[in-house]
Design a protein around this motif. Structure first.
Motif, PDB file in Angstrom:
ATOM      1  N   SER A 313     157.197  44.242 106.747  1.00 46.01           N
ATOM      2  CA  SER A 313     155.816  44.592 106.416  1.00 46.01           C
ATOM      3  C   SER A 313     154.853  43.646 107.127  1.00 46.01           C
ATOM      4  O   SER A 313     155.268  42.650 107.717  1.00 46.01           O
ATOM      5  N   ASP A 314     153.582  44.003 107.073  1.00 46.83           N
ATOM      6  CA  ASP A 314     152.498  43.104 107.488  1.00 46.83           C
ATOM      7  C   ASP A 314     151.662  42.769 106.264  1.00 46.83           C
ATOM      8  O   ASP A 314     151.479  43.625 105.388  1.00 46.83           O
ATOM      9  N   PHE A 315     151.135  41.544 106.261  1.00 40.62           N
ATOM     10  CA  PHE A 315     150.254  41.107 105.175  1.00 40.62           C
ATOM     11  C   PHE A 315     149.030  40.418 105.750  1.00 40.62           C
ATOM     12  O   PHE A 315     149.125  39.730 106.764  1.00 40.62           O
ATOM     13  N   ILE A 316     147.910  40.605 105.065  1.00 39.11           N
ATOM     14  CA  ILE A 316     146.702  39.853 105.409  1.00 39.11           C
ATOM     15  C   ILE A 316     146.359  38.973 104.210  1.00 39.11           C
ATOM     16  O   ILE A 316     146.283  39.485 103.088  1.00 39.11           O
ATOM     17  N   VAL A 317     146.200  37.673 104.445  1.00 40.13           N
ATOM     18  CA  VAL A 317     145.731  36.798 103.357  1.00 40.13           C
ATOM     19  C   VAL A 317     144.267  36.457 103.602  1.00 40.13           C
ATOM     20  O   VAL A 317     143.810  36.377 104.743  1.00 40.13           O
ATOM     21  N   SER A 344     152.688  37.835 108.588  1.00 45.84           N
ATOM     22  CA  SER A 344     151.498  37.628 107.762  1.00 45.84           C
ATOM     23  C   SER A 344     150.417  36.973 108.597  1.00 45.84           C
ATOM     24  O   SER A 344     150.696  36.154 109.485  1.00 45.84           O
ATOM     25  N   PHE A 345     149.194  37.368 108.316  1.00 43.65           N
ATOM     26  CA  PHE A 345     148.053  36.941 109.135  1.00 43.65           C
ATOM     27  C   PHE A 345     146.916  36.486 108.239  1.00 43.65           C
ATOM     28  O   PHE A 345     146.727  37.032 107.152  1.00 43.65           O
ATOM     29  N   LYS A 346     146.148  35.531 108.754  1.00 42.46           N
ATOM     30  CA  LYS A 346     144.896  35.191 108.079  1.00 42.46           C
ATOM     31  C   LYS A 346     143.873  36.247 108.464  1.00 42.46           C
ATOM     32  O   LYS A 346     143.798  36.637 109.639  1.00 42.46           O
TER      33      LYS A 346
END
Ligand code: SAH
Ligand code: SF4
Ligand code: F3S
Length: 460
Positions: A313-317, A344-346
């Motif tokens: 998956s991809d996540f944005i925090v 995961s990305f900011k």
């Protein structure tokens, strides 16, 4: 005979840019260009750019600074080096690039690559050329097929674009603006491309699209076919050992796609299904059009259809206004699903997107902290997933010789690299491998007895 001109392409960003770079090479091969590994001796340098986050898009200008030096040096040697900017930054900032970087000769958006030869000619004659319109004609009808030697040199695994563009408009994302509206290619064209590839030794096909499971291309019966149906058709082609697709959207996982996972041995049980966040309020603010529970249900249905399926998956925090509780909901979702891998990305505000106008922000320190915690959790899941392969026998599609002499490297169904000592003859074959150990992210093993009855795959 004229000496071939040299072309150097540097790609950033997603798999579609990798694929597009190959199509640009194929297009310019017709103009007498051959690829070169270094920008310094090139007659044409193409930067194939990505606009997804600020960092990605800023790289273009630093790279252009370096290229200006190379171009000046070429000029001193009496050579003319042309510089082109392609990809999503070209689309988003076309005129600005021309303005900010006088060293650039050509700016070409992703839907206009078939015009590269004309643009090059225009740049030779008039100095500079810009094309970032979305042309009425479909570039796929004009891009030439790769030559057989080009296919062979690219290896046994290939990407094929089946869908391009996105109509989802997630509030943080530039893709609907840089790639345009969703377009699906007809089934017959895809079958043709895949056949061409497998005729030249390709064994694994990854169907790509910004939103690949929104695929609805015209089938031979004149109706719109879903991705599931397309996969079924491609699985029946001789020579296709493995099929994958990327990137899919949770909203567009339909019954036919789930059935394809249940029925097709060629379709690998590894799905990249980005969720971005585990908090419903954030998902709504992102305009993802699904809740965390909708996502859990899609995962459950896929797991029921194919028990050994694994997910990434991809996540944005740090999306605007994301609270600590909402971030915890993301951690809880990750813990519950259990991923084989994830990115995961900011959050990065992008010009022109609705989220960039949202005023509540998350501080840089808080974002770093959240990213660190999420990545730690994902890493531990990935390591556990990889360790679980030790002691099992898994199918590996062998791709190429490895750095260590005598070693051949391939990939498991879950894209884990797997190394064995063997003869290069096995390249292009799927063989069962007994996994003995794990070195960082690589599985090490030996080829198991080749009875089909012994072929098993890792349990979920
Ligand atoms: N079409 C794919 C990929 C989009 S870009 C999809 O829909 O999943 C790949 C990933 O980059 C996204 O899934 C998202 O996690 C991340 N991304 C996109 N825009 C971003 C932004 N503005 N800031 C941070 N990450 C972003
Ligand atoms: Fe971007 Fe959302 Fe489309 Fe993916 S689905 S490309 S994240 S707008
Ligand atoms: Fe980047 Fe464009 Fe791909 S923004 S991620 S290159 S679609």
């Amino acid at each position: 005979m004229t000496t071939p001109r040299k072309l150097h392409i540097k790609s950033y960003g997603c798999q579609m840019n990798v694929y597009d770079a190959q199509r640009m090479v194929d297009t310019l091969a017709g103009e007498g260009f051959v690829e070169t590994a270094s920008a310094d001796d090139a007659d044409l340098v193409i930067l194939n750019t990505c606009h997804i986050r600020e960092k990605a898009s800023e790289k273009v200008y630093s790279e252009l600074g370096r290229l200006r030096v190379a171009k000046d040096e070429a000029a001193r040697q009496g050579r003319d080096m042309k510089i082109a900017v392609a990809g999503c930054v070209a689309q988003a900032e076309g005129a600005e690039i021309i303005h900010r970087a006088p060293t650039v000769d050509i700016v070409v958006g992703p839907q206009s690559y078939h015009h590269l030869p004309q643009l090059l000619k225009r740049a030779m004659e008039n100095g500079r050329a810009l094309e970032t319109e979305f042309p009425v004609e479909d570039k796929f009808g004009f891009l030439p097929q790769p030559r057989p030697d080009a296919i062979r040199s690219r290896g046994i695994s290939a990407f094929v674009t089946v869908q391009e563009g996105c109509d989802k408009f997630c509030t943080f994302c530039v893709v609907p603006y840089t790639r345009g509206a969703e377009v699906s290619r007809p089934v017959a064209d895809i079958v043709n491309d895949v056949t061409q590839l497998t005729d030249n030794g390709v064994r694994e096909i990854t169907l790509i699209g910004q939103n690949v499971n929104a695929y609805h291309g015209e089938g031979p019966d004149g109706r719109a076919w879903s991705l599931g149906r397309l996969l079924q058709r491609l699985a029946a082609l001789p020579g296709v050992a493995r099929l994958r697709y990327s990137t899919s959207h949770p909203r567009d996982v339909d019954d036919e796609l789930i059935a394809a996972h249940r029925d097709l041995a060629e379709l690998m049980p590894f799905v990249h299904l980005p969720v971005q966040s585990g908090a419903d309020r954030i998902l709504a603010a992102m305009n993802r059009k699904h809740t965390a529970d909708d996502y859990r249900r899609v995962i459950d249905r896929l797991r029921t259809a194919r028990q050994d399926i694994a997910f990434s998956s991809d996540f944005i925090v740090g999306f605007p206004g994301e609270t600590r509780e909402e971030f915890s909901a993301t951690l809880a979702l990750v813990t519950q699903i259990g991923y084989a891998a994830a990115y995961s990305f900011k959050y990065s505000p992008r010009p022109g997107t609705p989220a960039a106008e949202m005023r509540e922000t998350v501080s840089a320190e808080e974002m770093d902290e959240r990213l660190g915690r999420l990545q730690e959790l994902i890493d531990s899941q990935q390591s556990a997933f990889n360790r679980a392969a030790i002691g099992t026998t898994v199918d590996v599609l062998f791709e190429r010789t490895a750095r260590n002499p005598g070693q051949i490297v391939g990939r498991t169904a879950y894209l884990q690299p797997a190394h064995v000592m063997a003869s290069p003859d096995i390249i292009g074959r799927v063989l069962p491998v007994r996994i003995d150990s794990l070195e960082r992210y690589s599985l090490i093993g030996e080829i198991a007895a080749q009875s089909p009855n012994l072929q098993t795959t890792i349990g979920a």
